[in-house]
Scaffold this motif. Sequence first.
Motif, PDB file in Angstrom:
ATOM      1  N   ASN A 238      -3.403 -47.735 -68.104  1.00 11.49           N
ATOM      2  CA  ASN A 238      -4.167 -46.903 -66.818  1.00 11.49           C
ATOM      3  C   ASN A 238      -3.115 -46.175 -66.591  1.00 11.49           C
ATOM      4  O   ASN A 238      -3.505 -44.802 -66.211  1.00 11.49           O
ATOM      5  N   ASP A 242      -5.697 -42.950 -67.481  1.00  9.55           N
ATOM      6  CA  ASP A 242      -6.061 -43.396 -67.056  1.00  9.55           C
ATOM      7  C   ASP A 242      -7.557 -44.458 -66.448  1.00  9.55           C
ATOM      8  O   ASP A 242      -8.472 -43.022 -66.465  1.00  9.55           O
ATOM      9  N   VAL A 243      -7.599 -44.467 -66.562  1.00  2.65           N
ATOM     10  CA  VAL A 243      -8.912 -45.720 -66.862  1.00  2.65           C
ATOM     11  C   VAL A 243     -10.115 -46.128 -65.935  1.00  2.65           C
ATOM     12  O   VAL A 243      -8.811 -45.547 -64.488  1.00  2.65           O
ATOM     13  N   THR A 267      -3.640 -52.475 -60.082  1.00  8.43           N
ATOM     14  CA  THR A 267      -3.499 -50.899 -60.901  1.00  8.43           C
ATOM     15  C   THR A 267      -3.841 -50.696 -60.538  1.00  8.43           C
ATOM     16  O   THR A 267      -4.829 -49.453 -60.449  1.00  8.43           O
ATOM     17  N   LYS A 269      -7.536 -50.367 -60.239  1.00  7.52           N
ATOM     18  CA  LYS A 269      -8.798 -50.004 -61.136  1.00  7.52           C
ATOM     19  C   LYS A 269      -9.819 -51.353 -60.858  1.00  7.52           C
ATOM     20  O   LYS A 269      -9.444 -52.618 -61.144  1.00  7.52           O
TER      21      LYS A 269
END
Length: 297
Positions: A238, A242-243, A267, A269
């Motif tokens: 990440n 930057d997933v 994260t 995310k």
Amino acid sequence: MAFEGLTERLQNAIGKLKRKGKVSEADVREVMREIRLALLEADVNFKVVKDFVKNVREKAIGAKVLESLTPAQQIVKIVNDELTKVMGQEAVPLSKAAKIPTIIMMVGLQGAGKTTTLAKLALKLKTEKKARPLMIAGDIYRPAAIDQLQSLGQQIEVPVFSLGTDTSPVEIVRQGLASAAEKKNDYVLIDTAGRLQIDEKLMAELAQIKALAQPDEILLTVDAMTGQNAVEVAKGFNEQLDVTGVVLTKLDGDTRGGAALSIRAVTGKPIKFIGQGEKMTDLDVFHPDRMASRILG
Ligand code: GDP
């Protein structure tokens, strides 16, 4: 079933409360100590556990829970709500581009289940959204990856774009996208190379593919069985890429729950899908509330 140990320990801790009619502050503190240990043993991230326990304790002691007629049930609900929150509260749908194709790039370490998940997702899009996906074979380093993707493609009847192993992945993706534009595929799923661990060369290549393809989704596949290691991997990927979301695979295996409960908080995310088996249909949308109920048993 997954999370067996965690479920059993949480049920034991809460069971003790249920057997008491009246619950005191000391009882809550005691049960929270047990829940804390259960989460740590399930390999949940230390900081996540700390915040979790603090939030539940405050809610249980702060509100009028202890004076109510059903304190134990209310504490179960507080734990359930907090588990749901830690995992992201709500399911986060897959992004869709305003103009076709929606481009999905799959990344992850070798063996995490990237190629399998890519094909599972293509099948899901095909059956549930009547989509016409194209899969791009961009993993030229793992010897059998292209064959594996082609054979999965045949099985699920989804075309695969491949240029073998002698063309660079970036060039394969460029030509694959051109082919998708020509054939009007509405989804493009890009398989990428994995390594045994995160390394700079791999990340540089993935960044190049990202810059070229400008994907709507970068999905990171991580193996749930690896617990906190999966969380570290997610953090690393990440930071570099930057997933947009995570797919947690192998939840059908003997997992303790640490990855599922930590990834979102560590994260930021969302977990978008979970893999629960080796079959092509074993991919499900991740629902934090359902997972919380499953953990509580
Ligand atoms: P890649 O190197 O990341 O592309 O990994 P693969 O897609 O080749 O998967 C590695 C192994 O994990 C294969 O044997 C897959 O069948 C298996 N696998 C992937 N996802 C799951 C899952 O959700 N559950 C189980 N049990 N096995 C999985």
